[in-house]
Design a protein around this motif. Structure first.
Motif, short mmCIF file in Angstrom:
data_model
loop_
_atom_site.label_atom_id
_atom_site.label_comp_id
_atom_site.label_asym_id
_atom_site.label_seq_id
_atom_site.Cartn_x
_atom_site.Cartn_y
_atom_site.Cartn_z
N SER A 255 -3.25 -8.19 -7.86
CA SER A 255 -2.15 -9.11 -8.11
C SER A 255 -1.54 -9.42 -6.76
O SER A 255 -2.00 -8.90 -5.73
N ALA A 256 -0.53 -10.27 -6.76
CA ALA A 256 0.11 -10.61 -5.49
C ALA A 256 0.66 -9.36 -4.81
O ALA A 256 0.71 -9.26 -3.59
N GLN A 257 1.06 -8.37 -5.64
CA GLN A 257 1.69 -7.18 -5.08
C GLN A 257 0.72 -6.03 -4.85
O GLN A 257 0.93 -5.20 -3.99
N GLN A 258 -0.34 -5.97 -5.67
CA GLN A 258 -1.19 -4.79 -5.63
C GLN A 258 -2.53 -5.07 -4.97
O GLN A 258 -3.29 -5.92 -5.42
N THR A 259 -2.80 -4.35 -3.92
CA THR A 259 -4.06 -4.46 -3.22
C THR A 259 -4.65 -3.07 -3.07
O THR A 259 -3.95 -2.15 -2.67
N SER A 260 -5.91 -2.90 -3.43
CA SER A 260 -6.56 -1.62 -3.19
C SER A 260 -7.52 -1.78 -2.02
O SER A 260 -8.28 -2.75 -1.95
N VAL A 261 -7.44 -0.85 -1.10
CA VAL A 261 -8.27 -0.89 0.09
C VAL A 261 -9.04 0.41 0.19
O VAL A 261 -8.46 1.49 0.09
N GLN A 262 -10.35 0.31 0.33
CA GLN A 262 -11.19 1.49 0.55
C GLN A 262 -11.60 1.53 2.01
O GLN A 262 -12.30 0.65 2.49
N TRP A 263 -11.17 2.60 2.67
CA TRP A 263 -11.53 2.77 4.07
C TRP A 263 -12.78 3.62 4.17
O TRP A 263 -12.90 4.63 3.50
N THR A 264 -13.69 3.21 5.02
CA THR A 264 -14.78 4.10 5.38
C THR A 264 -14.34 4.89 6.60
O THR A 264 -13.37 4.52 7.28
N VAL A 265 -15.05 5.97 6.87
CA VAL A 265 -14.71 6.77 8.04
C VAL A 265 -14.83 5.93 9.31
O VAL A 265 -14.00 6.00 10.20
N ARG A 266 -15.88 5.08 9.35
CA ARG A 266 -16.08 4.28 10.55
C ARG A 266 -14.96 3.25 10.72
O ARG A 266 -14.49 3.00 11.82
N ALA A 267 -14.55 2.63 9.61
CA ALA A 267 -13.48 1.64 9.68
C ALA A 267 -12.18 2.29 10.13
O ALA A 267 -11.44 1.74 10.95
N ALA A 268 -11.91 3.48 9.60
CA ALA A 268 -10.68 4.18 9.97
C ALA A 268 -10.68 4.50 11.45
O ALA A 268 -9.64 4.49 12.11
N GLY A 269 -11.89 4.78 12.00
CA GLY A 269 -11.99 5.07 13.42
C GLY A 269 -11.84 3.82 14.28
O GLY A 269 -11.42 3.90 15.43
N ALA A 270 -12.22 2.66 13.71
CA ALA A 270 -12.18 1.42 14.48
C ALA A 270 -10.78 0.82 14.52
O ALA A 270 -10.47 0.05 15.42
#
Ligand code: ZN
Length: 89
Positions: free
Chosen positions: A35-50
């Motif tokens: 929804s406009a308010q709710q966003t789910s984000v899945q981080w990978t280990v590599r993305a979190a490091g970048a």
């Protein structure tokens, strides 16, 4: 039952997720816009490091899982929605 809840949650998370890169740091994450308010984000280990914002939070002792997203990624998500690259599901 707990096992059913986990399975449902996994299906929920995997359904309708799109790959999106942070415009600033280039971290590639999986994003689902509910929804406009709710966003789910899945981080990978590599993305979190970048991601500089995530790395800074991690260096400060906060686990990346507790940092929902970096401000630049949030902007990138908003732009993707406006450009029609990310559908609100
Ligand atoms: Zn970032």
């Amino acid at each position: 039952m707990i096992s059913e809840t986990v399975a449902e949650r996994r299906a929920y998370l995997e359904d309708g997720l799109a790959d999106l890169g942070c415009d600033r740091c280039g971290a590639l994450v999986r994003v689902g816009k509910r929804s406009a308010q709710q966003t789910s984000v899945q981080w990978t280990v590599r993305a979190a490091g970048a991601c500089a914002a995530l790395a800074a939070a991690h260096a400060a002792g906060r686990p990346a899982a507790l940092v929902p997203t970096c401000p630049d990624l949030r902007d990138s998500i908003d732009r993707a929605v406006r450009a029609g690259r990310l559908e609100v599901t």
